[in-house]
Every structure is written in structure tokens, then in C-alpha cells.
Design a protein around this motif. Structure first.
Motif, PDB file in Angstrom:
ATOM      1  N   THR A 101     -16.534  29.525 -16.686  1.00 26.23           N
ATOM      2  CA  THR A 101     -15.439  30.482 -16.509  1.00 26.23           C
ATOM      3  C   THR A 101     -14.760  30.722 -17.854  1.00 26.23           C
ATOM      4  OG1 THR A 101     -13.758  28.778 -16.151  1.00 26.23           O
ATOM      5  CG2 THR A 101     -14.977  29.553 -14.188  1.00 26.23           C
ATOM      6  N   GLN A 102     -13.869  31.699 -17.903  1.00 18.71           N
ATOM      7  CA  GLN A 102     -13.103  31.950 -19.124  1.00 18.71           C
ATOM      8  C   GLN A 102     -12.290  30.711 -19.500  1.00 18.71           C
ATOM      9  OE1 GLN A 102     -12.918  34.811 -21.297  1.00 18.71           O
ATOM     10  NE2 GLN A 102     -14.882  34.992 -20.242  1.00 18.71           N
ATOM     11  N   GLU A 103     -11.729  30.044 -18.497  1.00 12.65           N
ATOM     12  CA  GLU A 103     -10.958  28.823 -18.765  1.00 12.65           C
ATOM     13  C   GLU A 103     -11.869  27.729 -19.317  1.00 12.65           C
ATOM     14  OE1 GLU A 103      -7.793  26.571 -19.491  1.00 12.65           O
ATOM     15  OE2 GLU A 103      -7.714  28.664 -18.846  1.00 12.65           O
ATOM     16  N   ASP A 104     -13.067  27.581 -18.737  1.00 11.24           N
ATOM     17  CA  ASP A 104     -14.044  26.611 -19.251  1.00 11.24           C
ATOM     18  C   ASP A 104     -14.331  26.883 -20.729  1.00 11.24           C
ATOM     19  OD1 ASP A 104     -14.382  25.426 -16.726  1.00 11.24           O
ATOM     20  OD2 ASP A 104     -16.179  26.611 -16.266  1.00 11.24           O
ATOM     21  N   LYS A 111     -12.470  28.418 -22.942  1.00 10.19           N
ATOM     22  CA  LYS A 111     -11.308  28.086 -23.774  1.00 10.19           C
ATOM     23  C   LYS A 111     -11.259  26.585 -24.040  1.00 10.19           C
ATOM     24  CE  LYS A 111      -8.409  31.932 -22.272  1.00 10.19           C
ATOM     25  NZ  LYS A 111      -7.306  32.320 -21.413  1.00 10.19           N
ATOM     26  N   VAL A 112     -11.448  25.793 -22.989  1.00 11.83           N
ATOM     27  CA  VAL A 112     -11.418  24.334 -23.127  1.00 11.83           C
ATOM     28  C   VAL A 112     -12.557  23.866 -24.014  1.00 11.83           C
ATOM     29  CG1 VAL A 112     -11.671  22.147 -21.866  1.00 11.83           C
ATOM     30  CG2 VAL A 112     -10.190  23.951 -20.946  1.00 11.83           C
TER      31      VAL A 112
END
Length: 148
Positions: free
Chosen positions: A134-137, A139-140
């Protein structure tokens, strides 16, 4: 990707070693996928990188040291890469008449056109590589990679 399955071991791998092995396996998969995306164009990842750098010059020529500085994979054979791209008519090289040691490299219109096609193939490869994140993945993951 299960590291133990890929390297076919049943013993417990220490976390530090497992992390680095895992990183290497992922890097190899990324490299393989991107290389395969460029196969129809008969260019390497490094040649693709040179073309992108030259496009980013927005019509201004680059010299070999500029290309070397901006390459994702640092190497000493940039001259050889440029020579191959010249043979394909994707770039041209101009020797400065007043200083024969000064060589400038430009992307040709043929190089610009084929690069657009390569961009499309590479975007497809990127989407395939990153499809489970995901986009959050992302970023992390980027924050973690920044720590390297």
C-alpha cells in the motif's frame, strides 16, 4: 517471500543475517523484473539510466563525469555504455573543437521516442513489483531504507 524456503534451509537464521539475505533476494527480484522489462528494447538498466539522465538535461548536453555522478549504479565503464547507445542512435557525442578532451553527450529524437516506450514498460514492471504494498507500506519501507 519466505527466506528459508527460497534458500532451502530448515535451520533458524539469525534475524540480522535473515534481514540481509531477504534484502538481497528482494533486490535480485527487482533487478530481474526490471531487466526483463527492458529486454525488448535491447538495453540494460544502466543504458536506460543514461537515457533518463540525458532526458533530464532538458536539451543541455552532459559529459561523462555528469553521467557517472548521477548513475544509480556507479561504474567506471560509462564510456562503453554511451558507445552502445550511439550505435543504436539513441545518443550522440560531440567533441569540443577548442578542447578535444571535452566530450558532450545528447539524447537524440530517436532516443527520446524509444525512452517513452521504455518508461511504459518500466512503469508496468514497477506496478508488478509493488502490487502487494500500500502507499502507507511504501512510506514505511522508504523510512526504513533511509536508515541504511
Amino acid at each position: 517471500m519466505n527466506v528459508e524456503e527460497v534458500i532451502k534451509t530448515e535451520k533458524k537464521i539469525p534475524l540480522e543475517s535473515r534481514t540481509l539475505i531477504h534484502y538481497s533476494l528482494v533486490a535480485n527480484r527487482i533487478h530481474e523484473t526490471m531487466t526483463n522489462a527492458l529486454k525488448p528494447f535491447e538495453v540494460s538498466l544502466q543504458q536506460f539510466n543514461v537515457l533518463r539522465i540525458l532526458r533530464g538535461q532538458k536539451g543541455k548536453p552532459a559529459n561523462l563525469s555528469t553521467l557517472n555522478e548521477r548513475m544509480v549504479t556507479k561504474m567506471s565503464n560509462t564510456t562503453r555504455l554511451v558507445d552502445k547507445l550511439i550505435r543504436k542512435e539513441y545518443v550522440n557525442r560531440i567533441t569540443c573543437p577548442s578542447n578535444r578532451r571535452k566530450v558532450e553527450i545528447n539524447i537524440t529524437s530517436k532516443g527520446q521516442k524509444v525512452l517513452v516506450e521504455m518508461d511504459s514498460a518500466m512503469k508496468k514492471a514497477e506496478n508488478d513489483i509493488l502490487k502487494n504494498l500500500t502507499q502507507e507500506d511504501l512510506k514505511v519501507l522508504n523510512q526504513l531504507l533511509d536508515k541504511f
